[in-house]
Motif scaffolding. Structure first.
Motif, PDB file in Angstrom:
ATOM      1  N   ALA A  12       0.819  -1.220   0.000  1.00 25.89           N
ATOM      2  CA  ALA A  12       0.000   0.000   0.000  1.00 25.89           C
ATOM      3  C   ALA A  12       0.855   1.273   0.000  1.00 25.89           C
ATOM      4  O   ALA A  12       0.429   2.310  -0.511  1.00 25.89           O
ATOM      5  CB  ALA A  12      -0.933  -0.018   1.213  1.00 25.89           C
ATOM      6  N   ASN A  13       2.076   1.173   0.562  1.00 23.66           N
ATOM      7  CA  ASN A  13       2.941   2.371   0.597  1.00 23.66           C
ATOM      8  C   ASN A  13       3.668   2.609  -0.729  1.00 23.66           C
ATOM      9  O   ASN A  13       4.514   3.498  -0.814  1.00 23.66           O
ATOM     10  CB  ASN A  13       3.959   2.234   1.734  1.00 23.66           C
ATOM     11  CG  ASN A  13       4.921   1.074   1.519  1.00 23.66           C
ATOM     12  OD1 ASN A  13       4.811   0.323   0.544  1.00 23.66           O
ATOM     13  ND2 ASN A  13       5.871   0.931   2.417  1.00 23.66           N
ATOM     14  N   GLY A  14       3.365   1.787  -1.748  1.00 24.61           N
ATOM     15  CA  GLY A  14       3.973   1.996  -3.059  1.00 24.61           C
ATOM     16  C   GLY A  14       5.198   1.147  -3.333  1.00 24.61           C
ATOM     17  O   GLY A  14       5.653   1.078  -4.477  1.00 24.61           O
ATOM     18  N   SER A  37      18.732  -9.036   2.824  1.00 23.51           N
ATOM     19  CA  SER A  37      17.613  -8.470   3.557  1.00 23.51           C
ATOM     20  C   SER A  37      16.924  -7.406   2.698  1.00 23.51           C
ATOM     21  O   SER A  37      17.587  -6.598   2.055  1.00 23.51           O
ATOM     22  CB  SER A  37      18.174  -7.863   4.842  1.00 23.51           C
ATOM     23  OG  SER A  37      17.131  -7.496   5.667  1.00 23.51           O
ATOM     24  N   GLY A  38      15.610  -7.462   2.637  1.00 27.91           N
ATOM     25  CA  GLY A  38      14.854  -6.487   1.851  1.00 27.91           C
ATOM     26  C   GLY A  38      14.656  -6.888   0.401  1.00 27.91           C
ATOM     27  O   GLY A  38      14.002  -6.179  -0.371  1.00 27.91           O
ATOM     28  N   ALA A  39      15.214  -8.042  -0.001  1.00 32.27           N
ATOM     29  CA  ALA A  39      15.133  -8.467  -1.408  1.00 32.27           C
ATOM     30  C   ALA A  39      13.708  -8.811  -1.835  1.00 32.27           C
ATOM     31  O   ALA A  39      13.358  -8.665  -3.001  1.00 32.27           O
ATOM     32  CB  ALA A  39      16.042  -9.677  -1.633  1.00 32.27           C
ATOM     33  N   GLY A  40      12.912  -9.308  -0.866  1.00 34.73           N
ATOM     34  CA  GLY A  40      11.547  -9.712  -1.204  1.00 34.73           C
ATOM     35  C   GLY A  40      11.237 -11.168  -0.884  1.00 34.73           C
ATOM     36  O   GLY A  40      10.155 -11.658  -1.199  1.00 34.73           O
ATOM     37  N   LYS A  41      12.172 -11.865  -0.221  1.00 35.40           N
ATOM     38  CA  LYS A  41      11.985 -13.294   0.070  1.00 35.40           C
ATOM     39  C   LYS A  41      10.727 -13.546   0.886  1.00 35.40           C
ATOM     40  O   LYS A  41       9.929 -14.431   0.594  1.00 35.40           O
ATOM     41  CB  LYS A  41      13.182 -13.849   0.876  1.00 35.40           C
ATOM     42  CG  LYS A  41      14.527 -13.635   0.233  1.00 35.40           C
ATOM     43  CD  LYS A  41      15.653 -14.218   1.072  1.00 35.40           C
ATOM     44  CE  LYS A  41      15.886 -13.526   2.405  1.00 35.40           C
ATOM     45  NZ  LYS A  41      16.289 -12.111   2.291  1.00 35.40           N
ATOM     46  N   SER A  42      10.597 -12.756   1.945  1.00 34.98           N
ATOM     47  CA  SER A  42       9.478 -12.966   2.847  1.00 34.98           C
ATOM     48  C   SER A  42       8.153 -12.666   2.137  1.00 34.98           C
ATOM     49  O   SER A  42       7.167 -13.400   2.304  1.00 34.98           O
ATOM     50  CB  SER A  42       9.686 -12.071   4.065  1.00 34.98           C
ATOM     51  OG  SER A  42       8.746 -12.363   5.025  1.00 34.98           O
ATOM     52  N   THR A  43       8.134 -11.637   1.341  1.00 33.94           N
ATOM     53  CA  THR A  43       6.925 -11.316   0.569  1.00 33.94           C
ATOM     54  C   THR A  43       6.574 -12.479  -0.353  1.00 33.94           C
ATOM     55  O   THR A  43       5.408 -12.882  -0.448  1.00 33.94           O
ATOM     56  CB  THR A  43       7.162 -10.030  -0.260  1.00 33.94           C
ATOM     57  OG1 THR A  43       7.515  -8.970   0.645  1.00 33.94           O
ATOM     58  CG2 THR A  43       5.934  -9.643  -1.062  1.00 33.94           C
ATOM     59  N   LEU A  44       7.588 -13.042  -0.998  1.00 35.31           N
ATOM     60  CA  LEU A  44       7.344 -14.172  -1.906  1.00 35.31           C
ATOM     61  C   LEU A  44       6.754 -15.362  -1.156  1.00 35.31           C
ATOM     62  O   LEU A  44       5.745 -15.936  -1.572  1.00 35.31           O
ATOM     63  CB  LEU A  44       8.669 -14.575  -2.585  1.00 35.31           C
ATOM     64  CG  LEU A  44       8.520 -15.669  -3.623  1.00 35.31           C
ATOM     65  CD1 LEU A  44       8.194 -15.048  -4.982  1.00 35.31           C
ATOM     66  CD2 LEU A  44       9.782 -16.500  -3.739  1.00 35.31           C
TER      67      LEU A  44
HETATM   68  P1  ADP Z   1      13.213 -10.028   2.701  1.00 34.90           P
HETATM   69  O1  ADP Z   1      12.345 -11.095   3.258  1.00 34.90           O
HETATM   70  O2  ADP Z   1      14.034 -10.483   1.545  1.00 34.90           O
HETATM   71  O3  ADP Z   1      14.045  -9.326   3.738  1.00 34.90           O
HETATM   72  P2  ADP Z   1      10.742  -8.514   2.381  1.00 34.90           P
HETATM   73  O4  ADP Z   1       9.859  -9.312   1.512  1.00 34.90           O
HETATM   74  O5  ADP Z   1      10.496  -8.528   3.843  1.00 34.90           O
HETATM   75  O6  ADP Z   1      12.264  -8.897   2.068  1.00 34.90           O
HETATM   76  O7  ADP Z   1      10.707  -7.004   1.916  1.00 34.90           O
HETATM   77  C1  ADP Z   1      10.825  -6.614   0.550  1.00 34.90           C
HETATM   78  C2  ADP Z   1      10.548  -5.117   0.440  1.00 34.90           C
HETATM   79  O8  ADP Z   1       9.191  -4.869   0.778  1.00 34.90           O
HETATM   80  C3  ADP Z   1      11.385  -4.264   1.378  1.00 34.90           C
HETATM   81  O9  ADP Z   1      11.657  -3.058   0.690  1.00 34.90           O
HETATM   82  C4  ADP Z   1      10.465  -4.025   2.535  1.00 34.90           C
HETATM   83  O10 ADP Z   1      10.775  -2.818   3.181  1.00 34.90           O
HETATM   84  C5  ADP Z   1       9.109  -3.957   1.859  1.00 34.90           C
HETATM   85  N1  ADP Z   1       8.014  -4.408   2.741  1.00 34.90           N
HETATM   86  C6  ADP Z   1       7.932  -5.590   3.391  1.00 34.90           C
HETATM   87  N2  ADP Z   1       6.777  -5.677   4.063  1.00 34.90           N
HETATM   88  C7  ADP Z   1       6.110  -4.520   3.844  1.00 34.90           C
HETATM   89  C8  ADP Z   1       4.849  -3.996   4.250  1.00 34.90           C
HETATM   90  N3  ADP Z   1       4.029  -4.692   5.040  1.00 34.90           N
HETATM   91  N4  ADP Z   1       4.501  -2.762   3.819  1.00 34.90           N
HETATM   92  C9  ADP Z   1       5.316  -2.063   3.015  1.00 34.90           C
HETATM   93  N5  ADP Z   1       6.506  -2.487   2.579  1.00 34.90           N
HETATM   94  C10 ADP Z   1       6.905  -3.700   2.990  1.00 34.90           C
END
Ligand code: ADP
Ligand code: ADP
Length: 228
Positions: A12-14, A37-44
Motif C-alpha cells: 500500500a505504501n507503493g 535483507s529487503g530483497a523480497g523473500k518474505s513477501t514471496l
Molecule cells: P526479505 O524477506 O528479503 O528481507 P521482504 O519481503 O520482507 O524482504 O521485503 C521486501 C521489500 O518490501 C522491502 O523493501 C520491505 O521494506 C518492503 N516491505 C515488506 N513488508 C512490507 C509492508 N508490510 N509494507 C510495506 N513495505 C513492505
C-alpha cells in the motif's frame, strides 16, 4: 506442483516488493529462496502460503488456484501447507505436546489419531523426552523443532520455512536443516527462505535468488557467494 506466473506484489505504501516473478516447483523438491535483507523473500513466501495476495499474476499450488479460491477453501490449503517461522510462534501457555496436538485439534482430527501422530512427529524431531515442557523452558533450537513438528503433524505436501535458522546458532541451524532434509526425503516439498550462506553452500539444493524483487537466478545446486 507450485506455479507462479507474472507475480507482482506492491504494498500500500507503493513499494513493489516482488516484480514479475515466474517459477515452477515440482513435487518433492527442496528449494532455497535466497537474497539479501529487503530483497523480497518474505513477501514471496507469504504469497505462497496465502498470507498475502499478489497485486497481479497467478499462483497455483496443486489443485489450489489462488485467484479463484473461495475463503471457505483456505482451511484446506492450510492443511496442504505447513509453515515454520523465524520466531517459532509457539503458544506459550501450552506444552510441547499440546502445541503440536493443537494443530490437529483445529482441523478436527479424531482424538484417537492425535496422540499417536503427535508422539510420532515429536520423535522425528527428537523431542520425545520434552513433551511436558513449556516453550520458555526450551532452547531456541528446541522451540524451532516443536514448530517444525507442528508444521508437519497434518502431513502437508508442502513445507514452507521463512528464515527458520534466523534466530539460531550455526550448530543448531544445521540440526534444523537436517530435520527439514529428512522431511523432504519423505517426499514433502520444502521451500526455505534464508540468507544463511553457510547452510546454502554446504547443503546444496535448488536456489532461487531474489534481488530487488526480481528472480535473478534459478540454479540447481548453486552456491551463494560473498559478493554482496
Ligand atoms: P526479505 O524477506 O528479503 O528481507 P521482504 O519481503 O520482507 O524482504 O521485503 C521486501 C521489500 O518490501 C522491502 O523493501 C520491505 O521494506 C518492503 N516491505 C515488506 N513488508 C512490507 C509492508 N508490510 N509494507 C510495506 N513495505 C513492505
Ligand atoms: P505418561 O504415563 O508418561 O503420561 P502417556 O502415554 O499418558 O504417558 O502420555 C505420553 C505423553 O503424552 C505424556 O507425557 C503427556 O505429556 C503427553 N500427553 C498425552 N496426552 C496428552 C494430552 N491430552 N494433553 C497433553 N499431553 C498429553
Amino acid at each position: 506442483m507450485i506455479q507462479m506466473e507474472n507475480v507482482t506484489k506492491q504494498y500500500a505504501n507503493g513499494v513493489t516488493a516482488i516484480k514479475d516473478v515466474n517459477l515452477e516447483i515440482q513435487d518433492g523438491e527442496f528449494v532455497y529462496v535466497i537474497g539479501p535483507s529487503g530483497a523480497g523473500k518474505s513477501t514471496l513466501v507469504k504469497m505462497l502460503y496465502h498470507e498475502l495476495m499478489p497485486t497481479s499474476g497467478t499462483i497455483k499450488i496443486d489443485s489450489f488456484d489462488f485467484s479463484t479460491m473461495k475463503p471457505a477453501e483456505v482451511p484446506f490449503l492450510r492443511r496442504h501447507i505447513g509453515i515454520v517461522f523465524q520466531d517459532f510462534k509457539l503458544l506459550p501457555r501450552l506444552t510441547v505436546y499440546e502445541n503440536v496436538a493443537y494443530a490437529m485439534q483445529v482441523i478436527e482430527a479424531p482424538d484417537a489419531e492425535i496422540k499417536d501422530r503427535v508422539l510420532e512427529v515429536l520423535g522425528l524431531v527428537g523431542l520425545e523426552q520434552k513433551l511436558r515442557r513449556f516453550p520458555d523452558e526450551l532452547s531456541g533450537g528446541e522451540q524451532q523443532r516443536v514448530s517444525v513438528a507442528r508444521a508437519i503433524v497434518n502431513k502437508p505436501k508442502v513445507l514452507i520455512a521463512d528464515e527458520p535458522t534466523g534466530n539460531l546458532d550455526p550448530q543448531t541451524s544445521d540440526e534444523i536443516v537436517d530435520i527439514l532434509e529428512r522431511i523432504n526425503a519423505n517426499s514433502t516439498t520444502v521451500i526455505m527462505a534464508t540468507h544463511n550462506k553457510d547452510i546454502v553452500n554446504e547443503r546444496q539444493h535448488r536456489l532461487l535468488e531474489i534481488a530487488g524483487g526480481r528472480l535473478v537466478r534459478d540454479e540447481e545446486g548453486g552456491t551463494y557467494g560473498n559478493e554482496e
